[in-house]
Design an enzyme around this catalytic site. Structure first.
Site, PDB file in Angstrom:
ATOM      1  N   MET A  37       2.890 -19.745  -8.901  1.00 51.58           N
ATOM      2  CA  MET A  37       2.309 -20.148 -10.211  1.00 51.58           C
ATOM      3  C   MET A  37       0.989 -20.541 -10.325  1.00 51.58           C
ATOM      4  O   MET A  37       0.603 -21.546  -9.124  1.00 51.58           O
ATOM      5  CB  MET A  37       3.493 -21.097 -10.573  1.00 51.58           C
ATOM      6  CG  MET A  37       4.710 -20.846 -10.834  1.00 51.58           C
ATOM      7  SD  MET A  37       5.864 -22.111 -11.669  1.00 51.58           S
ATOM      8  CE  MET A  37       7.421 -21.275 -11.370  1.00 51.58           C
ATOM      9  N   HIS A  66       6.796 -12.999  -6.269  1.00 49.43           N
ATOM     10  CA  HIS A  66       6.541 -12.751  -7.693  1.00 49.43           C
ATOM     11  C   HIS A  66       5.422 -13.651  -8.018  1.00 49.43           C
ATOM     12  O   HIS A  66       5.485 -14.907  -8.374  1.00 49.43           O
ATOM     13  CB  HIS A  66       7.871 -13.371  -8.395  1.00 49.43           C
ATOM     14  CG  HIS A  66       7.800 -13.616  -9.818  1.00 49.43           C
ATOM     15  ND1 HIS A  66       8.947 -14.198 -10.514  1.00 49.43           N
ATOM     16  CD2 HIS A  66       7.102 -12.809 -10.792  1.00 49.43           C
ATOM     17  CE1 HIS A  66       8.684 -14.159 -11.748  1.00 49.43           C
ATOM     18  NE2 HIS A  66       7.826 -13.461 -12.034  1.00 49.43           N
ATOM     19  N   MET A  68       3.318 -15.076 -10.793  1.00 44.06           N
ATOM     20  CA  MET A  68       2.876 -15.532 -12.070  1.00 44.06           C
ATOM     21  C   MET A  68       1.743 -16.241 -12.423  1.00 44.06           C
ATOM     22  O   MET A  68       1.453 -17.441 -12.291  1.00 44.06           O
ATOM     23  CB  MET A  68       4.167 -16.760 -12.342  1.00 44.06           C
ATOM     24  CG  MET A  68       5.489 -15.905 -12.643  1.00 44.06           C
ATOM     25  SD  MET A  68       6.873 -16.996 -12.587  1.00 44.06           S
ATOM     26  CE  MET A  68       7.166 -17.198 -10.721  1.00 44.06           C
ATOM     27  N   ASP A 175      15.575 -12.413 -13.155  1.00 45.74           N
ATOM     28  CA  ASP A 175      15.308 -13.722 -12.490  1.00 45.74           C
ATOM     29  C   ASP A 175      15.486 -14.781 -13.657  1.00 45.74           C
ATOM     30  O   ASP A 175      14.780 -14.650 -14.757  1.00 45.74           O
ATOM     31  CB  ASP A 175      13.838 -13.439 -12.292  1.00 45.74           C
ATOM     32  CG  ASP A 175      13.259 -14.571 -11.589  1.00 45.74           C
ATOM     33  OD1 ASP A 175      14.080 -16.113 -11.329  1.00 45.74           O
ATOM     34  OD2 ASP A 175      12.102 -14.620 -11.299  1.00 45.74           O
TER      35      ASP A 175
HETATM   36  C1  DX5 Z   1      11.029 -18.753 -12.931  1.00 46.56           C
HETATM   37  C2  DX5 Z   1      10.867 -18.282 -11.376  1.00 46.56           C
HETATM   38  C3  DX5 Z   1      12.354 -18.121 -10.816  1.00 46.56           C
HETATM   39  C4  DX5 Z   1      13.306 -19.321 -10.744  1.00 46.56           C
HETATM   40  C5  DX5 Z   1      14.548 -19.069 -10.862  1.00 46.56           C
HETATM   41  O1  DX5 Z   1       9.739 -18.815 -13.580  1.00 46.56           O
HETATM   42  O2  DX5 Z   1      10.505 -16.890 -11.580  1.00 46.56           O
HETATM   43  O3  DX5 Z   1      12.435 -17.342  -9.705  1.00 46.56           O
HETATM   44  O4  DX5 Z   1      13.160 -20.041  -9.491  1.00 46.56           O
HETATM   45  O5  DX5 Z   1      15.316 -20.258 -10.968  1.00 46.56           O
HETATM   46  P1  DX5 Z   1      16.812 -20.651 -11.505  1.00 46.56           P
HETATM   47  O6  DX5 Z   1      17.573 -19.541 -10.655  1.00 46.56           O
HETATM   48  O7  DX5 Z   1      17.139 -21.972 -11.123  1.00 46.56           O
HETATM   49  O8  DX5 Z   1      16.695 -20.210 -13.006  1.00 46.56           O
HETATM   50 ZN    ZN Z   2      10.699 -15.604  -9.845  1.00 48.01          ZN
END
Ligand code: DX5
Ligand code: ZN
Length: 220
Positions: A37, A66, A68, A175
């Site tokens: 992130m 991933h 973001m 996710d």
């Molecule tokens: C959220 C992330 C997720 C997060 C999911 O922005 O992309 O991967 O870690 O966490 P849970 O399973 O706790 O919702």
């Molecule tokens: Zn994620």
């Protein structure tokens, strides 16, 4: 289709990150989900390249990154170098999505495209050929521990139907807000790669993972 568990280390206890990842591996989880992130595309900041490099040497699991991040093309080569096996970018974050996917492939990495809950599934349709995986966010990206958005199920069904219509057997990852209690619904809707942060890392990591794996096998 093979079902895959991708525990998100965002919810791990970072004092013992390595041991916890090893536990998910022992209990059968095939991927490590790695949430990056940037504080711009999403409000929070998480972790990046040095953490990924140290995980690479630790586990044989697939490293599922991933991003973001705004304009993720800027970081693709670097994450590939640090050991990413899959790099997923957000459709909303890319100036030129096709070029970004090409860059991921050029680095020898599998490419994924993600959409936020508010982005129509049909916006993925022009890109079905261009990626190996599609990530449907079932919460607003940015934080772990949020509640699963029920409308996500219909979005997964729509995407699976579109892939099948074109004879494509590709991965659909989901996710956000997935636990033992609702994972069956997500699998039945057509997803085969399940991300879970809190559902794995809060509590007994080995048992949580093993229990997920049993449910995943039941729906293969
Ligand atoms: C959220 C992330 C997720 C997060 C999911 O922005 O992309 O991967 O870690 O966490 P849970 O399973 O706790 O919702
Ligand atoms: Zn994620």
């Amino acid at each position: 289709m093979k079902n895959i568990l991708a525990p998100s280390i965002l919810s791990a206890d970072f004092r013992t990150l390595g041991e916890q990842i090893k536990m998910t591996e022992k209990a059968g989880a095939q991927y490590v989900h790695f949430d990056v992130m940037d504080g711009i595309f999403v409000p929070s900041i998480s972790f990046g390249m040095p953490v990924l490099s140290s995980i690479k040497g630790l586990t044989g699991q697939t490293l599922d990154v991933h991003l973001m991040v705004t304009e993720p093309a800027r970081y693709v080569a670097e994450f590939a170098k640090c050991g990413a096996d899959i790099i997923t970018v957000h459709l909303e974050a890319c100036k030129d999505l096709k070029k970004t996917l090409e860059e991921i492939h050029r680095c020898g990495v599998r490419a994924g495209i993600s959409i936020r809950p508010g982005t129509p599934v049909k916006s993925l349709m022009p890109y079905l050929e261009d990626a190996e995986m599609f990530l449907i966010m079932s919460v607003e990206p940015g934080f772990g521990g949020q509640e699963f958005i029920p409308e996500s199920l219909e979005r997964i069904r729509t995407l699976r139907a579109a892939l099948e219509k074109d004879g494509m057997e590709k991965d659909i990852e989901v996710d956000g807000g997935i636990y033992h209690s609702n994972v069956a619904e997500v699998l039945k809707a057509g997803a085969n790669v399940i991300v879970s942060g809190s559902g794995v890392y809060k509590g007994d990591v080995f048992r949580n993972t093993a229990e997920f794996m049993e449910i995943l096998k039941d729906y293969e």
